[in-house]
Design a protein around this motif. Structure first.
Motif, PDB file in Angstrom:
ATOM      1  N   UNK A   1       1.037  -1.136   0.008  1.00 44.86           N
ATOM      2  CA  UNK A   1      -0.006   0.059  -0.083  1.00 44.86           C
ATOM      3  C   UNK A   1       0.703   1.245  -0.062  1.00 44.86           C
ATOM      4  N   UNK A   2       0.900   2.103  -1.028  1.00 45.70           N
ATOM      5  CA  UNK A   2       1.448   3.282  -1.136  1.00 45.70           C
ATOM      6  C   UNK A   2       1.210   4.077   0.016  1.00 45.70           C
ATOM      7  N   UNK A   3       2.368   5.224   0.179  1.00 44.70           N
ATOM      8  CA  UNK A   3       2.236   6.293   1.392  1.00 44.70           C
ATOM      9  C   UNK A   3       1.287   6.997   1.217  1.00 44.70           C
ATOM     10  N   UNK A   4       0.538   7.481   2.177  1.00 42.04           N
ATOM     11  CA  UNK A   4      -0.369   8.394   2.377  1.00 42.04           C
ATOM     12  C   UNK A   4      -1.890   8.068   1.512  1.00 42.04           C
ATOM     13  N   UNK A   5      -1.819   6.259   1.094  1.00 41.93           N
ATOM     14  CA  UNK A   5      -3.050   5.996   0.477  1.00 41.93           C
ATOM     15  C   UNK A   5      -3.726   5.411   1.545  1.00 41.93           C
ATOM     16  N   UNK A   6      -5.151   5.135   1.371  1.00 39.45           N
ATOM     17  CA  UNK A   6      -6.221   4.367   2.036  1.00 39.45           C
ATOM     18  C   UNK A   6      -6.980   3.485   1.270  1.00 39.45           C
ATOM     19  N   UNK A   7      -6.908   2.025   1.706  1.00 42.78           N
ATOM     20  CA  UNK A   7      -7.486   1.063   1.081  1.00 42.78           C
ATOM     21  C   UNK A   7      -8.768   0.682   1.605  1.00 42.78           C
ATOM     22  N   UNK A   8      -9.941   0.686   1.028  1.00 45.10           N
ATOM     23  CA  UNK A   8     -11.149   0.064   1.745  1.00 45.10           C
ATOM     24  C   UNK A   8     -11.324  -1.523   0.864  1.00 45.10           C
ATOM     25  N   UNK A   9     -11.398  -2.243   1.983  1.00 45.88           N
ATOM     26  CA  UNK A   9     -11.425  -3.872   1.439  1.00 45.88           C
ATOM     27  C   UNK A   9     -12.663  -4.205   2.020  1.00 45.88           C
ATOM     28  N   UNK A  10     -13.685  -4.933   0.933  1.00 46.47           N
ATOM     29  CA  UNK A  10     -14.570  -5.738   1.458  1.00 46.47           C
ATOM     30  C   UNK A  10     -14.917  -6.963   1.025  1.00 46.47           C
ATOM     31  N   UNK A  11     -15.304  -7.839   2.100  1.00 46.11           N
ATOM     32  CA  UNK A  11     -15.322  -9.241   1.835  1.00 46.11           C
ATOM     33  C   UNK A  11     -16.535  -9.745   2.385  1.00 46.11           C
ATOM     34  N   UNK A  12     -17.493 -10.036   1.476  1.00 46.82           N
ATOM     35  CA  UNK A  12     -18.972 -10.331   1.965  1.00 46.82           C
ATOM     36  C   UNK A  12     -19.578  -9.346   2.681  1.00 46.82           C
ATOM     37  N   UNK A  13     -20.159  -9.317   3.793  1.00 49.63           N
ATOM     38  CA  UNK A  13     -20.346  -8.330   4.448  1.00 49.63           C
ATOM     39  C   UNK A  13     -19.430  -7.653   5.319  1.00 49.63           C
ATOM     40  N   UNK A  14     -18.389  -8.007   5.128  1.00 50.19           N
ATOM     41  CA  UNK A  14     -17.416  -7.262   6.008  1.00 50.19           C
ATOM     42  C   UNK A  14     -16.538  -6.323   5.373  1.00 50.19           C
ATOM     43  N   UNK A  15     -16.385  -4.925   5.604  1.00 49.48           N
ATOM     44  CA  UNK A  15     -15.658  -4.035   5.192  1.00 49.48           C
ATOM     45  C   UNK A  15     -14.752  -3.085   6.104  1.00 49.48           C
ATOM     46  N   UNK A  16     -13.551  -3.166   5.715  1.00 49.30           N
ATOM     47  CA  UNK A  16     -12.285  -2.530   6.591  1.00 49.30           C
ATOM     48  C   UNK A  16     -11.802  -1.614   5.757  1.00 49.30           C
ATOM     49  N   UNK A  17     -11.254  -0.580   6.453  1.00 56.27           N
ATOM     50  CA  UNK A  17     -10.316   0.531   5.812  1.00 56.27           C
ATOM     51  C   UNK A  17      -8.892   0.525   6.456  1.00 56.27           C
ATOM     52  N   UNK A  18      -7.766   0.213   5.616  1.00 55.21           N
ATOM     53  CA  UNK A  18      -6.579   0.406   6.203  1.00 55.21           C
ATOM     54  C   UNK A  18      -5.777   1.454   5.550  1.00 55.21           C
ATOM     55  N   UNK A  19      -5.070   2.045   6.540  1.00 49.48           N
ATOM     56  CA  UNK A  19      -4.004   3.124   5.865  1.00 49.48           C
ATOM     57  C   UNK A  19      -2.426   2.553   5.805  1.00 49.48           C
TER      58      UNK A  19
END
Length: 431
Positions: free
Chosen positions: A340-358
C-alpha cells in the motif's frame, strides 16, 4: 655312256639287297633270342624303388611300457629292393609283391635303437632278395607316460548381439598317454573356440592341442573334448512388485504404505525358456512396523527354471515408499496486506465485512485455508506457517478485484499443500 649307267645301277642294287639282308638277320636274331630265352627262362635282377616300410610289434612294445617317439609315417623312409627273378616273372615284380617291415617287439630299452629291415615277397612270383637299402632303420624309443593336464578354453571373436555365454561346461582336465619325451613337457590342453560361430544352445566337439608352460606348441596327438559354452539369449525385462508388499496395512503407527518399485533387469536363458517372459517378480517384503526410514531393500528375484541374471549388473534393489499418513484440516487466518502506497487508504470488502487500512499489516478480514499433510506437520503448525496475503504492489488509486494468495513457511512448504477456501476474491478501493 651306257656302260657308266649300268655300273651305277649295279652298285645301288648291291646296297639295297644288303640292307634287306641285314633286316632279315636282325629279325631272325630277335626270334632266336626270344626262343632261347623262353626255353631257358634265365634269372634277371630287378630294382624296385620307394617301397614303404611298416612297423610290426607295437602292441608287444607297449606291453613293456615303451613306445615309438615320433610319428611312424614321418619316421620311416622308403627302401630300395633288388630281387632275383625269373625272366617270365620280371614284369610282375613291383611294390605290390614286396612287403618290407621292421619289428619292434624285441626292443627292451628306451633310447635310440637300430632295427633291421626285413623284406618278404608275395607267393605270386618266384623271387629272391639280391639287396636292400637301407638294411636297418634307427628308431628312438621312449617310456610311456600318463598324466592329467588342465583344459583351457581359448576364445576368439564375439558372440552375436543378444547372446551371452553363461557358465561353460567341459572337463577341467584331460588324461594323456604317450611318449615321455612329449608328455613330460605338456602343461596345458588348449581348445580354440570361435564365439562368432556359436548360436543359442550350441555344443562343440573340438580337438585340443597342447602347449608347454611357456605357451609353446608341443607336437602330440590332440584329444577330442566336448565343450558347452552355454550360449543363451538375453533380454531386458521389468521387475514386477505386484504382490510384493507384505503386511502393507501394518506399517508403523502414523504411516501408510505408498509403493514399491525395482526398475528393470537383464535376464538370460535358452530362447524357448525366455521368449514369453516380460517381467520378473520379487519375493514379498515384510513391511510390518516399518516407517519412512525404510526406503530400500535387496530385491530377491523369483526366477523361472532355466533363467538367470546376466552377470555384471548391479544387484536389484527394491525402493520402498512409506509416508506419514495425511489428513486435511482447515485453518482461519486474518488477511495481511502489503504494497500500500504512502498516504493511501485501502477500503477492503469481503462479503458483509468492510475494513479500511491506511498501513500495511493485518486487517480484520478472515480467510479460510484447507491444508493437507501429515499429522506430524499439521499438529505442529504455528500462525506464521500459514499466511494469507493481499498485495497492492504497483496499484494506484482505483477499484480492484483481488484474489488473496496463501504463503507457507519454508519449514512446511514441501510437506503440506494449501488451497484457499474463502474468500475467492475481495473488492478493494484505493484512495
Amino acid at each position: 655312256m651306257t656302260k657308266q649307267n649300268n655300273s651305277k645301277r649295279s652298285f645301288h642294287s648291291y646296297i639295297s639287297n644288303n640292307f634287306v639282308l641285314k633286316i632279315i638277320s636282325l629279325i631272325f636274331a630277335i626270334i632266336l633270342w626270344s626262343f632261347v630265352t623262353n626255353s631257358t627262362n634265365p634269372d634277371r635282377v630287378k630294382t624296385v624303388r620307394n617301397v614303404p616300410v611298416v612297423v610290426q610289434g607295437l602292441e608287444a612294445l607297449e606291453e613293456k611300457g615303451l613306445t615309438v617317439r615320433d610319428e611312424l609315417e614321418k619316421l620311416l623312409p622308403t627302401v630300395t629292393v633288388k630281387v632275383n627273378v625269373k625272366n617270365s616273372d620280371y614284369k610282375m615284380v613291383d611294390k605290390n609283391v614286396i612287403f618290407v617291415s621292421v619289428d619292434v617287439s624285441e626292443i627292451v630299452k628306451d633310447g635310440p635303437n637300430s632295427i633291421s629291415v626285413t623284406p618278404s615277397f608275395s607267393n605270386l612270383v618266384d623271387v629272391s632278395l639280391a639287396s636292400i637299402e637301407p638294411q636297418a632303420i634307427n628308431i628312438t624309443i621312449d617310456k610311456i607316460l600318463e598324466k592329467k593336464v588342465p583344459v583351457t578354453i581359448k576364445t576368439t571373436g564375439e558372440l552375436a548381439p543378444g547372446l551371452v555365454s553363461v557358465a561353460p561346461k567341459y572337463n577341467e582336465t584331460v588324461l594323456i598317454k604317450g611318449s615321455s619325451y612329449y608328455v613330460e613337457r605338456i602343461s596345458d590342453a588348449i581348445v580354440d573356440v570361435d564365439l562368432s560361430t556359436l548360436k543359442d544352445g550350441d555344443v562343440l566337439s573340438q580337438i585340443c592341442h597342447f602347449t608347454d608352460n611357456q605357451g609353446n606348441a608341443i607336437k602330440f596327438d590332440g584329444v577330442r573334448i566336448d565343450v558347452d559354452m552355454d550360449v543363451q539369449t538375453k533380454k531386458e525385462v521389468s521387475i514386477s512388485s505386484e504382490g510384493a508388499a507384505l503386511n502393507s496395512d501394518k506399517v508403523a503407527s502414523g504411516y501408510e504404505f505408498e509403493s514399491i518399485s525395482a526398475g528393470k533387469i537383464t535376464i538370460c536363458g535358452h530362447a524357448n525358456d525366455i521368449q514369453d517372459i516380460s517381467e520378473i517378480k520379487i519375493e514379498p517384503i515384510d513391511l510390518k512396523n516399518k516407517d519412512a526410514s525404510f526406503t530400500s531393500v535387496p530385491a530377491l528375484l523369483v526366477l523361472p527354471e532355466g533363467v538367470s541374471v546376466v552377470e555384471g549388473q548391479n544387484a536389484p534393489v527394491a525402493k520402498v515408499k512409506i509416508v506419514p499418513k495425511k489428513k486435511t484440516v482447515t485453518v482461519k487466518r486474518s488477511i495481511t496486506i502489503s504494497g500500500l502506497g504512502e498516504n493511501m487508504t485501502a477500503t477492503i470488502t469481503s462479503g458483509n465485512s468492510t475494513v479500511t487500512a491506511k498501513n500495511n499489516g493485518t486487517v480484520k478480514i478472515t480467510a479460510t485455508v484447507s491444508l493437507t499433510g501429515s499429522n506430524f506437520v499439521l499438529n505442529s503448525l504455528t500462525e506464521t506457517d500459514v499466511i494469507v496475503k493481499l498485495s497492492f504492489d504497483n496499484m494506484g488509486k482505483g477499484s480492484y478485484e483481488i484474489t488473496p494468495t496463501v504463503s507457507l513457511s519454508s519449514s512446511i512448504a514441501n510437506e503440506v499443500t494449501a488451497q484457499l477456501v474463502s474468500p475467492a476474491q475481495v473488492s478493494v478501493s484505493i484512495n
